[in-house]
Scaffold this active site. Structure first.
Site, PDB file in Angstrom:
ATOM      1  N   GLU A   1      77.751  47.853  29.646  1.00  0.00           N
ATOM      2  CA  GLU A   1      78.270  49.199  29.379  1.00  0.00           C
ATOM      3  C   GLU A   1      77.592  50.224  30.089  1.00  0.00           C
ATOM      4  O   GLU A   1      76.309  50.074  30.423  1.00  0.00           O
ATOM      5  CB  GLU A   1      78.349  49.375  27.900  1.00  0.00           C
ATOM      6  CG  GLU A   1      78.821  50.906  27.639  1.00  0.00           C
ATOM      7  CD  GLU A   1      79.161  51.130  26.035  1.00  0.00           C
ATOM      8  OE1 GLU A   1      78.873  50.083  25.176  1.00  0.00           O
ATOM      9  OE2 GLU A   1      79.636  52.212  25.677  1.00  0.00           O
TER      10      GLU A   1
ATOM     11  N   ASN B   1      81.903  51.979  23.670  1.00  0.00           N
ATOM     12  CA  ASN B   1      82.390  53.465  23.309  1.00  0.00           C
ATOM     13  C   ASN B   1      82.799  54.224  24.572  1.00  0.00           C
ATOM     14  O   ASN B   1      83.593  55.257  24.789  1.00  0.00           O
ATOM     15  CB  ASN B   1      81.478  54.036  22.665  1.00  0.00           C
ATOM     16  CG  ASN B   1      81.062  53.578  21.275  1.00  0.00           C
ATOM     17  OD1 ASN B   1      81.957  52.737  20.999  1.00  0.00           O
ATOM     18  ND2 ASN B   1      79.740  53.731  20.563  1.00  0.00           N
TER      19      ASN B   1
ATOM     20  N   ASN C   1      88.914  50.205  23.360  1.00  0.00           N
ATOM     21  CA  ASN C   1      87.650  49.617  22.614  1.00  0.00           C
ATOM     22  C   ASN C   1      87.584  50.392  21.266  1.00  0.00           C
ATOM     23  O   ASN C   1      87.607  51.517  21.239  1.00  0.00           O
ATOM     24  CB  ASN C   1      86.343  50.079  23.238  1.00  0.00           C
ATOM     25  CG  ASN C   1      85.176  49.622  22.621  1.00  0.00           C
ATOM     26  OD1 ASN C   1      84.931  48.522  22.599  1.00  0.00           O
ATOM     27  ND2 ASN C   1      84.370  50.616  22.197  1.00  0.00           N
ATOM     28  N   GLU C   2      87.502  49.552  20.209  1.00  0.00           N
ATOM     29  CA  GLU C   2      87.038  50.087  18.648  1.00  0.00           C
ATOM     30  C   GLU C   2      87.935  51.326  18.391  1.00  0.00           C
ATOM     31  O   GLU C   2      87.271  52.120  17.955  1.00  0.00           O
ATOM     32  CB  GLU C   2      85.706  50.298  18.611  1.00  0.00           C
ATOM     33  CG  GLU C   2      84.761  48.957  18.638  1.00  0.00           C
ATOM     34  CD  GLU C   2      83.291  49.271  18.055  1.00  0.00           C
ATOM     35  OE1 GLU C   2      83.053  50.456  18.197  1.00  0.00           O
ATOM     36  OE2 GLU C   2      82.684  48.265  17.916  1.00  0.00           O
TER      37      GLU C   2
ATOM     38  N   TYR D   1      77.471  43.630  14.496  1.00  0.00           N
ATOM     39  CA  TYR D   1      76.083  43.525  14.916  1.00  0.00           C
ATOM     40  C   TYR D   1      75.581  43.385  13.438  1.00  0.00           C
ATOM     41  O   TYR D   1      75.582  43.915  12.391  1.00  0.00           O
ATOM     42  CB  TYR D   1      75.751  45.158  15.261  1.00  0.00           C
ATOM     43  CG  TYR D   1      76.403  45.229  16.605  1.00  0.00           C
ATOM     44  CD1 TYR D   1      75.834  44.854  17.835  1.00  0.00           C
ATOM     45  CD2 TYR D   1      77.548  46.112  16.646  1.00  0.00           C
ATOM     46  CE1 TYR D   1      76.145  45.150  18.798  1.00  0.00           C
ATOM     47  CE2 TYR D   1      78.258  46.362  17.960  1.00  0.00           C
ATOM     48  CZ  TYR D   1      77.407  45.761  19.153  1.00  0.00           C
ATOM     49  OH  TYR D   1      77.929  45.948  20.286  1.00  0.00           O
TER      50      TYR D   1
ATOM     51  N   GLU E   1      81.914  41.670  21.218  1.00  0.00           N
ATOM     52  CA  GLU E   1      80.574  42.509  20.764  1.00  0.00           C
ATOM     53  C   GLU E   1      80.204  41.752  19.705  1.00  0.00           C
ATOM     54  O   GLU E   1      80.650  41.720  18.516  1.00  0.00           O
ATOM     55  CB  GLU E   1      80.878  43.943  20.779  1.00  0.00           C
ATOM     56  CG  GLU E   1      81.145  44.693  21.672  1.00  0.00           C
ATOM     57  CD  GLU E   1      81.156  45.927  21.515  1.00  0.00           C
ATOM     58  OE1 GLU E   1      80.247  46.733  20.759  1.00  0.00           O
ATOM     59  OE2 GLU E   1      81.988  46.918  22.321  1.00  0.00           O
TER      60      GLU E   1
ATOM     61  N   GLN F   1      74.154  43.550  24.466  1.00  0.00           N
ATOM     62  CA  GLN F   1      74.667  43.518  25.722  1.00  0.00           C
ATOM     63  C   GLN F   1      73.757  42.848  26.710  1.00  0.00           C
ATOM     64  O   GLN F   1      72.996  42.023  26.058  1.00  0.00           O
ATOM     65  CB  GLN F   1      74.746  45.225  26.209  1.00  0.00           C
ATOM     66  CG  GLN F   1      75.510  45.987  25.226  1.00  0.00           C
ATOM     67  CD  GLN F   1      76.164  47.173  25.674  1.00  0.00           C
ATOM     68  OE1 GLN F   1      76.066  47.741  26.939  1.00  0.00           O
ATOM     69  NE2 GLN F   1      76.817  48.045  24.950  1.00  0.00           N
TER      70      GLN F   1
END
Ligand code: AHR
Length: 516
Positions: free
Chosen positions: A27, A72, A172-173, A244, A292, A351
């Site tokens: 990212e 993000n 994304n999200e 996460y 992710e 990442q």
């Protein structure tokens, strides 16, 4: 001493691992791109500014697909800012990470980097501040051969051949309030459908992932997937999941148990996706893109904190230093992904460099491997093949995992955590059988007995273990090899029986020659 018994048979399989299961994520975040993958002027950078020392480590890590440019970040990204002459590209405020984005690196540089690294590119489109029109334009710019304004623009920028990007993420999200222009499930789904239609009209060969929940703890988890798939079912191949793992509570036993919640999350998303299929009497199955996943908690900070920093370029943020215990939990997550090879067809370690990453660099200086580098390299290099249904008879323990959501102190009981977490991968062509085994006991050795039924000519090829008396030990620039795999001694094979002794709190990889 604990004992765990495992029975395997080559005909009882979960599924074949898709090469995309071993992906990663880069990212525009901190020093992931700038000062990580790309650092013009660095002594080890090539003419394009790509750090060759980082590329060498990336080759050893062996990710297969790379998601880009966010995260993000993508929810506020104008892809047009990152193409064309570098001197003409605008500097912008990046509201995802409260940084300044120079745009010196963009889509074309990313594609070049992927080609050099021999990694498949995965692109995410901005469905936050932009819409379906910007998404379809990016597909035309990247994948259309020529003869139109945008495809000819790519050519004029120096890339005559289409980039042929196959895997695209629809935003994304979008369920997360921290996202630029977060949406309700219906708002997102309507936008995603219209983007998907146009993107596929331009290039019908592409595959699309709709945004699922950004975590199992999200209050909308479940209803989000259902609504999104109700709208997008005919237009997408995948739904995404993100996780996460953390040890905020300082409870290592629970932390090591936490990958089992990834198993639950995957099973639950499969159930919801299949319920959508069932209601349509459809034989289509939506696959999962776990795009992710990692351990991440120490370097999580709020925007309010970051804003005080006055919009830095490539700041040192999210530079999590991974410990031995992080590598163990991370190995457990690899096992969870392998054991769902039938439905998880893509996954991205978040990442790649510097930001919550297996590879660290010093700007202007060296690059080194974090502890989590090794389980990922094992997973990717040795995890290709048919994952076997392992019948595991292991002692168990109970744990309560703490995973707060904002100010809410949420805990998740896991009543029966098998002390052994294991995946077995058989590659008939390579005539190999690999066992990935995590001993989650913090104080006991474990005798592992594996009966590999109907395998003949079993032989030990290589056995590795990661364990350390200090679970908080980490690799640093000063001591980059503090934690690394060592040979696992004493693995024996007798007929179809493999026996090993696993150290307490250890990650083990047992590679066998095996003929069916
Ligand atoms: O990987 C770091 C961030 O975590 C990503 O930008 C976002 O998608 C997730 O919340």
């Amino acid at each position: 001493m604990l004992t765990a018994n495992v029975v395997l048979h080559p005909d009882f399989t979960i599924g074949k691992t898709d090469p995309r299961l071993f992906g990663a994520f880069a990212e525009h975040l901190g020093r992931c791109v700038y000062g990580g993958m790309f650092e013009p002027g660095h002594p080890k950078a090539d003419a394009k500014g790509f750090r060759l020392d980082v590329l060498e480590l990336v080759r050893e890590l062996a990710p297969t697909i790379l998601r880009y440019p966010g995260g993000n970040f993508v929810s506020g990204y104008n892809w047009e800012d990152g193409v064309g002459p570098v001197g003409d590209r605008p500097r912008r405020l990046d509201l995802a990470w409260m940084s300044t984005e120079t745009n010196a690196f963009g889509t074309n540089e990313f594609i070049d980097w992927c080609r050099l690294a021999n990694i498949e590119p995965m692109l995410a489109v901005n469905l936050g501040t932009r819409d379906a029109d910007a998404a379809r334009n990016l597909v035309e710019y990247c994948n259309h051969p020529g003869g139109t304004h945008l495809s000819d623009l790519r050519k004029a920028h120096g890339w005559s051949k289409p980039h042929a990007v196959k895997f695209w993420c629809l935003g994304n999200e979008m369920d997360g309030p921290w996202q630029m222009e977060a949406k309700t499930a219906t708002e997102y789904a309507r936008k995603a459908v219209e983007a998907a239609k146009m993107m596929k009209w331009i290039d019908p060969t592409i595959e699309l992932a709709a945004c699922g929940s950004s975590g199992r703890t999200m209050p909308t988890f479940g209803t989000w997937e259902q609504t999104v798939l109700d709208h997008c079912f005919d237009h997408v191949e995948y739904i995404s999941l993100h996780t996460y793992l953390n040890n905020w509570a300082g409870d290592t036993a629970a932390f090591l148990a936490s990958p089992d919640l990834m198993d639950s999350f995957i099973d639950e998303v499969v159930a919801i996706a299949d319920a959508v299929s069932a209601r349509r009497r459809s034989s289509k199955r939506i696959m999962l893109s776990f795009d992710e996943w990692n351990v991440w908690y120490r370097t999580r900070r709020s925007r309010t904190d970051r804003v005080k920093e006055n919009w830095p370029v490539a700041p040192e943020i999210l530079e999590e230093v991974y410990s031995m215990e992080d590598a163990l939990t991370f190995g457990g997550a690899c096992v969870s992904l392998l054991n769902h090879a039938d439905r998880v067809k893509a996954a991205c370690l978040a990442q790649l460099v510097n930001a919550i990453a297996p590879i660290m660099t010093e700007t202007g200086g060296p690059a080194w491997r974090q502890t989590i580098f090794y389980p990922f390299a094992h997973f990717s290099n040795f995890g290709r093949g048919h994952v076997l249904k392992a019948k595991i008879d292991s002692p168990t323990y109970s744990a309560t995992y703490y995973d707060p959501r904002g100010a809410e102190e949420l805990t998740y009981p896991i009543p029966a955590v098998p002390t052994l977490k294991l995946a077995a991968v058989h590659d008939p062509e390579a005539k190999s059988l690999t066992l990935f085994a995590l001993n989650r006991s913090l104080d006991s050795e474990m005798t592992l007995k594996v009966t590999a039924k109907d395998f003949s000519a079993l032989s030990v090829t290589e056995c590795l273990e990661m364990h350390d008396g200090d679970l908080k030990a980490a690799n640093t620039k000063a001591n980059p090899n503090r934690i690394r795999p060592k040979p696992l001694q004493g693995v024996t094979v007798k007929s179809q029986q493999v026996t090993a002794t696993l150290a307490p709190a250890s990650w083990n990889v047992i590679r066998l020659g095996a003929t069916k």
